[in-house]
Design an enzyme around this catalytic site. Sequence first.
Site, PDB file in Angstrom:
ATOM      1  NE  ARG A 178      39.169  47.755  50.915  1.00 28.87           N
ATOM      2  CZ  ARG A 178      38.492  48.791  50.508  1.00 28.87           C
ATOM      3  NH1 ARG A 178      37.752  49.477  51.323  1.00 28.87           N
ATOM      4  NH2 ARG A 178      38.532  49.144  49.240  1.00 28.87           N
ATOM      5  CG  ASP A 220      42.073  37.609  26.278  1.00 30.78           C
ATOM      6  OD1 ASP A 220      41.857  36.409  26.530  1.00 30.78           O
ATOM      7  OD2 ASP A 220      41.343  38.278  25.534  1.00 30.78           O
ATOM      8  CG  HIS A 221      41.546  33.367  30.969  1.00 35.00           C
ATOM      9  ND1 HIS A 221      40.448  34.169  30.849  1.00 35.00           N
ATOM     10  CD2 HIS A 221      41.081  32.099  30.891  1.00 35.00           C
ATOM     11  CE1 HIS A 221      39.371  33.401  30.714  1.00 35.00           C
ATOM     12  NE2 HIS A 221      39.723  32.134  30.741  1.00 35.00           N
ATOM     13  N   GLY A 268      44.227  43.417  46.345  1.00 34.18           N
ATOM     14  CA  GLY A 268      43.015  42.596  46.268  1.00 34.18           C
ATOM     15  C   GLY A 268      43.378  41.156  46.610  1.00 34.18           C
ATOM     16  CG  HIS A 291      38.140  35.460  26.357  1.00 32.48           C
ATOM     17  ND1 HIS A 291      39.200  36.061  26.964  1.00 32.48           N
ATOM     18  CD2 HIS A 291      37.212  35.281  27.335  1.00 32.48           C
ATOM     19  CE1 HIS A 291      38.934  36.241  28.264  1.00 32.48           C
ATOM     20  NE2 HIS A 291      37.729  35.774  28.504  1.00 32.48           N
ATOM     21  CB  THR A 335      41.269  38.971  50.985  1.00 34.26           C
ATOM     22  OG1 THR A 335      40.826  40.320  50.798  1.00 34.26           O
ATOM     23  CG2 THR A 335      42.432  38.967  51.950  1.00 34.26           C
ATOM     24  N   GLY A 336      40.605  38.555  47.458  1.00 30.31           N
ATOM     25  CA  GLY A 336      39.465  38.442  46.529  1.00 30.31           C
ATOM     26  C   GLY A 336      39.460  37.106  45.801  1.00 30.31           C
ATOM     27  CG  LEU A 347      42.030  37.388  39.720  1.00 28.63           C
ATOM     28  CD1 LEU A 347      41.653  36.449  38.581  1.00 28.63           C
ATOM     29  CD2 LEU A 347      42.276  38.793  39.148  1.00 28.63           C
ATOM     30  CG  ASP A 392      41.188  51.959  52.741  1.00 33.62           C
ATOM     31  OD1 ASP A 392      41.047  51.556  51.561  1.00 33.62           O
ATOM     32  OD2 ASP A 392      40.481  52.834  53.264  1.00 33.62           O
TER      33      ASP A 392
HETATM   34  C1  BG6 Z   1      35.837  34.866  31.473  1.00 31.92           C
HETATM   35  C2  BG6 Z   1      34.403  35.266  31.421  1.00 31.92           C
HETATM   36  O1  BG6 Z   1      36.673  35.856  30.957  1.00 31.92           O
HETATM   37  O2  BG6 Z   1      36.003  33.678  30.696  1.00 31.92           O
HETATM   38  C3  BG6 Z   1      33.508  34.177  31.931  1.00 31.92           C
HETATM   39  O3  BG6 Z   1      34.241  36.447  32.213  1.00 31.92           O
HETATM   40  C4  BG6 Z   1      33.744  32.905  31.148  1.00 31.92           C
HETATM   41  O4  BG6 Z   1      32.134  34.552  31.841  1.00 31.92           O
HETATM   42  C5  BG6 Z   1      35.227  32.587  31.171  1.00 31.92           C
HETATM   43  O5  BG6 Z   1      33.010  31.864  31.753  1.00 31.92           O
HETATM   44  C6  BG6 Z   1      35.529  31.411  30.281  1.00 31.92           C
HETATM   45  O6  BG6 Z   1      36.829  30.998  30.501  1.00 31.92           O
HETATM   46  P1  BG6 Z   1      37.263  29.488  30.328  1.00 31.92           P
HETATM   47  O7  BG6 Z   1      38.715  29.512  30.557  1.00 31.92           O
HETATM   48  O8  BG6 Z   1      36.483  28.707  31.332  1.00 31.92           O
HETATM   49  O9  BG6 Z   1      36.872  29.133  28.936  1.00 31.92           O
END
Ligand code: BG6
Length: 464
Positions: free
Chosen positions: A44, A170-171, A10, A233, A12-13, A15, A86
């Site tokens: 792709r 989970d960022h 992915g 989150h 070229t997406g 993220l 692909d």
């Molecule tokens: C993402 C959600 O996981 O977290 C988004 O899908 C949300 O909808 C985003 O806006 C919030 O992240 P941050 O880092 O901007 O607080």
Amino acid sequence: MNGLTFTIFGGTGDLTFRKLLPALYNLQVSNKLDRTFRIVIIGRRKYTRESYGEKAKEWVMKYARLAFQESAFDELVQRIQYVQMDFTALQEYNSLNIWYQQGGYENHIFYFAVAPRFFPIIAQGLENVEHACEGKVIVEKPFGENLSAARLLNHDLERFFPDSHIFHIDHYLGKEMVRNIQAVRFMNPIFKNVWNREFIEHVQISAMEEVGVESRGGYYDQSGALKDMVQNHLFQILTIIAMEQPERFFGDDMHQKQLDVLHDLRPVDKLDMKKTMVLGQYRGYRKEEKVQADSTTETYAALRLLIDNPRWQDVPFYIRTGKKLNRREMEVIITFKNVNPEAQANVLIIKIQPKEGIYLQFNIKKPGDSDEIIATRMDFCQSCLESNRINTPEAYERLLLAAVNNEVSWFSKWDQIETSWQYINRMKEAYQKAKLPIYDYEPGSDGVEFSKTLLGGQDWAELA
Ligand code: BG6
């Protein structure tokens, strides 16, 4: 990072362009990428390394934390190989395998930056790639459209990669101040020893967002605030705030303690939904692109949760989050019990974003002749210091490095994801069963006014 091959499916997406390449660029500038670290971009579309580099440049310039330096960017591009393929065609993995072997690409980390429906086919394709199953795989939410689909996906991934090689991003776990919660809690006797029901009145976790659903209406309308923000989150934050002290802050110890909290959440059938959850939708949401015209998806959620264990019995944990609110602000507010009617409650605020810091409200005698007790505050702003701002890596930078270094505590585990998902599903079902409404709210407002009923009519705590 010796001899690692970091492959992005992915490539070229969105993220990849918005998060992964800027993070890799920051790591390059900070000299955190080993000389032998190689990046393979799978997409792709037709690109050469040069034309992909041209495209990547725009995004890195726009989104990277660190200032753009042509020479560092060129070095990053030199690490990249673009492979047009692909990834849904299983036979193409044989060629990928040969390509990897000829180029001496090994020690794999695969990043699945694609929609979850493609995870199984990629995992299956990788069965044809030598040594792939000894590598690691990084995946992101949404992990599937519903819990049973997510279980199937997980099962498919685990057939190929051992559980310990699957890294769920989970960022929020990569955010500086989320990472700081355990230090504030456990490294300070002034907090550690009062972190319980005897001294804490309640906890509020607020994640207010100014943005709406933007171009993600299709995904968001299936998901809603509960699944998009709360179950992942905000439950991560809740469980770090509420967990017992792990023996070590790395490895799996923290997960287990966080999971214990999820298991101790008061069962949904013992909750009165009217006093537990308020859902809302901003006016105009139904006109957003790819959103159903009669959608009942919530863009705002407020919850009052209880944790049935000796540390937290009867202490409410309030959570609220919403889109299109009047500010972007994420804070954890811990209000202590008031020991004296003349004094105000002590309040500790952990500011997660956009400002990062710690705020403490406490009582003193009013200066001068008076013996009056007044509240005062100490406000430590971590992000105000330019050097801190520059030296603080962004979440994705941290997480990519953590995956390389096997620091599993920076990622969610499947059992956490499954347990929170189950809980949130039950909440949503109970809300619907109780026929509670989805309240309208004005874009640019503070959210659903009615949510204050969860706090017994009180205002939400003033954010610092
Ligand atoms: C993402 C959600 O996981 O977290 C988004 O899908 C949300 O909808 C985003 O806006 C919030 O992240 P941050 O880092 O901007 O607080």
